[in-house]
Motif scaffolding. Structure first.
Motif, PDB file in Angstrom:
ATOM      1  N   LEU A  58       5.252  -8.122  19.323  1.00 51.16           N
ATOM      2  CA  LEU A  58       4.886  -6.969  18.817  1.00 51.16           C
ATOM      3  C   LEU A  58       4.726  -6.603  16.893  1.00 51.16           C
ATOM      4  CD1 LEU A  58       7.609  -4.968  20.711  1.00 51.16           C
ATOM      5  CD2 LEU A  58       4.485  -5.425  20.642  1.00 51.16           C
ATOM      6  N   VAL A  59       3.635  -5.978  16.609  1.00 49.13           N
ATOM      7  CA  VAL A  59       3.329  -5.936  14.896  1.00 49.13           C
ATOM      8  C   VAL A  59       3.541  -4.124  15.318  1.00 49.13           C
ATOM      9  CG1 VAL A  59       2.077  -6.158  13.477  1.00 49.13           C
ATOM     10  CG2 VAL A  59       2.678  -8.085  14.820  1.00 49.13           C
ATOM     11  N   VAL A  60       4.107  -3.951  14.419  1.00 47.72           N
ATOM     12  CA  VAL A  60       4.050  -2.144  13.990  1.00 47.72           C
ATOM     13  C   VAL A  60       3.068  -1.938  13.141  1.00 47.72           C
ATOM     14  CG1 VAL A  60       4.934  -0.029  13.778  1.00 47.72           C
ATOM     15  CG2 VAL A  60       5.765  -2.056  15.485  1.00 47.72           C
ATOM     16  N   LEU A  61       2.422  -0.991  12.932  1.00 45.54           N
ATOM     17  CA  LEU A  61       1.639  -1.081  12.142  1.00 45.54           C
ATOM     18  C   LEU A  61       1.081   1.622  11.546  1.00 45.54           C
ATOM     19  CD1 LEU A  61      -1.352  -1.382   9.522  1.00 45.54           C
ATOM     20  CD2 LEU A  61      -2.602  -0.783  11.453  1.00 45.54           C
ATOM     21  N   THR A  62       2.256   1.445  10.657  1.00 45.33           N
ATOM     22  CA  THR A  62       2.590   2.829  10.427  1.00 45.33           C
ATOM     23  C   THR A  62       2.658   3.490   8.262  1.00 45.33           C
ATOM     24  OG1 THR A  62       4.216   4.264  10.854  1.00 45.33           O
ATOM     25  CG2 THR A  62       5.295   2.010  10.039  1.00 45.33           C
ATOM     26  N   SER A  63       2.191   4.575   8.680  1.00 43.49           N
ATOM     27  CA  SER A  63       2.714   5.196   7.556  1.00 43.49           C
ATOM     28  C   SER A  63       3.903   5.342   7.448  1.00 43.49           C
ATOM     29  CB  SER A  63       1.387   6.129   7.281  1.00 43.49           C
ATOM     30  OG  SER A  63       1.842   7.307   8.377  1.00 43.49           O
ATOM     31  N   ILE A  64       4.644   5.703   7.816  1.00 39.96           N
ATOM     32  CA  ILE A  64       5.651   5.915   7.841  1.00 39.96           C
ATOM     33  C   ILE A  64       6.776   5.210   6.809  1.00 39.96           C
ATOM     34  CG2 ILE A  64       9.173   6.462   9.185  1.00 39.96           C
ATOM     35  CD1 ILE A  64       7.225   6.808  11.628  1.00 39.96           C
ATOM     36  N   GLU A  65       7.299   5.717   6.358  1.00 38.39           N
ATOM     37  CA  GLU A  65       8.268   5.564   4.662  1.00 38.39           C
ATOM     38  C   GLU A  65       9.906   5.928   5.279  1.00 38.39           C
ATOM     39  OE1 GLU A  65       6.544   6.958   1.499  1.00 38.39           O
ATOM     40  OE2 GLU A  65       4.627   6.443   1.364  1.00 38.39           O
ATOM     41  N   LYS A  77       0.225   1.269   6.470  1.00 37.49           N
ATOM     42  CA  LYS A  77      -1.147   1.097   6.232  1.00 37.49           C
ATOM     43  C   LYS A  77      -2.159   1.749   5.031  1.00 37.49           C
ATOM     44  CE  LYS A  77      -1.512   3.625  10.757  1.00 37.49           C
ATOM     45  NZ  LYS A  77      -1.423   4.901  11.804  1.00 37.49           N
ATOM     46  N   SER A  78      -0.799   1.731   3.895  1.00 39.43           N
ATOM     47  CA  SER A  78      -1.022   2.072   2.751  1.00 39.43           C
ATOM     48  C   SER A  78      -1.189   0.788   2.517  1.00 39.43           C
ATOM     49  CB  SER A  78       0.197   2.457   1.597  1.00 39.43           C
ATOM     50  OG  SER A  78       1.078   2.026   1.893  1.00 39.43           O
ATOM     51  N   SER A 125       8.548  -3.516   2.730  1.00 36.12           N
ATOM     52  CA  SER A 125      10.032  -3.916   1.873  1.00 36.12           C
ATOM     53  C   SER A 125      10.247  -3.736   0.739  1.00 36.12           C
ATOM     54  CB  SER A 125       8.683  -5.596   1.335  1.00 36.12           C
ATOM     55  OG  SER A 125       8.769  -6.718   2.568  1.00 36.12           O
ATOM     56  N   GLU A 126       9.007  -2.994  -0.034  1.00 33.28           N
ATOM     57  CA  GLU A 126       9.649  -2.311  -1.160  1.00 33.28           C
ATOM     58  C   GLU A 126      10.096  -0.692  -0.489  1.00 33.28           C
ATOM     59  OE1 GLU A 126       8.082   0.302  -5.374  1.00 33.28           O
ATOM     60  OE2 GLU A 126       6.901  -1.072  -3.626  1.00 33.28           O
ATOM     61  N   GLN A 127      10.149  -0.050   0.231  1.00 30.13           N
ATOM     62  CA  GLN A 127      10.665   1.316   0.907  1.00 30.13           C
ATOM     63  C   GLN A 127      12.057   0.517   1.908  1.00 30.13           C
ATOM     64  OE1 GLN A 127       7.503   1.816   3.445  1.00 30.13           O
ATOM     65  NE2 GLN A 127       6.458   2.774   2.336  1.00 30.13           N
TER      66      GLN A 127
END
Length: 231
Positions: free
Chosen positions: A82-89, A108-109, A134-136
């Motif tokens: 599974l790979v998750v693509l998300t804008s959730i921070e 997504k950014s 990673s930064e978040q």
């Protein structure tokens, strides 16, 4: 070796962008593009797949979204990565995504080229996070970290109250559904918040989403701003 990939996202533009990118990548074959969990599960049931790339918040499907969907996919299709693509921070949500078994986490950014890297790493059984994620994660909130570190345990009824509250029910509505008085429900809600170190209703929604008590698409901003009178 060809990596068979399924993509799930409810945003047509992003779905088209991923198709355009990955269809040109050598060694990757797209087996299908879907817009909700119902279509995704049906696709995986009839086609061989190595890696699923899925949005985190994707309402409308029979199997939910968020951590609920990820857990279901791990149970039903244990060999699919599974790979998750998300804008959730929210860092606690991101930690929850990795804890349930996702190997890739892409923002997504970030440039969509990170998807290819995440897919190839996942196929090898390795984890990958795009730069933004990673930064978040490095900025994880101390409140959520404290909850995880101290392994707080709620009673079954306290968990039930938090779940229904996060779904948008009022204390009175929870009492009616559970067959308990509003006073009892309020006490259980406050007890759970005290155990978890949560101070505001908004913290309940973050906790419920991060720990898979509700689907990602169920929590709404308007719930986070309900008055303090509903305790």
């Amino acid at each position: 070796m060809t990596i068979r990939v399924a993509i799930a996202d409810d945003h047509p533009t992003l779905l088209a962008g991923m198709e355009h990118l990955l269809s040109k990548v050598e060694g990757i074959t797209l087996i299908g593009l879907v817009t909700n969990s119902t279509e995704l599960v049906e696709l995986l049931g009839r086609s061989s797949c190595d890696v699923v790339v899925t949005d985190f918040s994707m309402p409308g499907g029979r199997y939910g979204d968020g951590l609920t969907l990820l857990r279901f996919l791990k149970r039903r299709f244990p060999n699919v990565r599974l790979v998750v693509l998300t804008s959730i921070e929210n860092s606690a949500v991101m930690k929850g995504i990795m804890d349930v078994g996702a190997l890739g986490l892409v923002s997504k950014s970030d440039d969509l080229s990170h998807l290819e890297v995440a897919i190839r790493m996942a196929q090898l059984g390795n984890r990958y996070m795009s730069p933004a994620k990673s930064e978040q994660l490095l900025e994880q909130s101390p409140e959520i970290r404290a909850i995880d570190d101290h392994a707080v345990h709620l009673s079954k009824r306290e968990t039930e109250v938090l779940r229904m509250y996060a779904e948008g029910l009022t204390v009175s509505e929870i009492g009616q559904r559970a067959g308990r008085s509003s006073k009892t429900i309020s006490a259980q809600k406050m007890a759970a918040m005290k155990k978890l170190g949560l101070r505001h209703d908004a913290d309940i929604f973050k906790y419920a989403q991060a720990h898979g008590l509700v689907q990602a698409s169920q929590t709404s901003q308007k719930n986070a701003h309900r008055g303090d009178n509903d305790v």
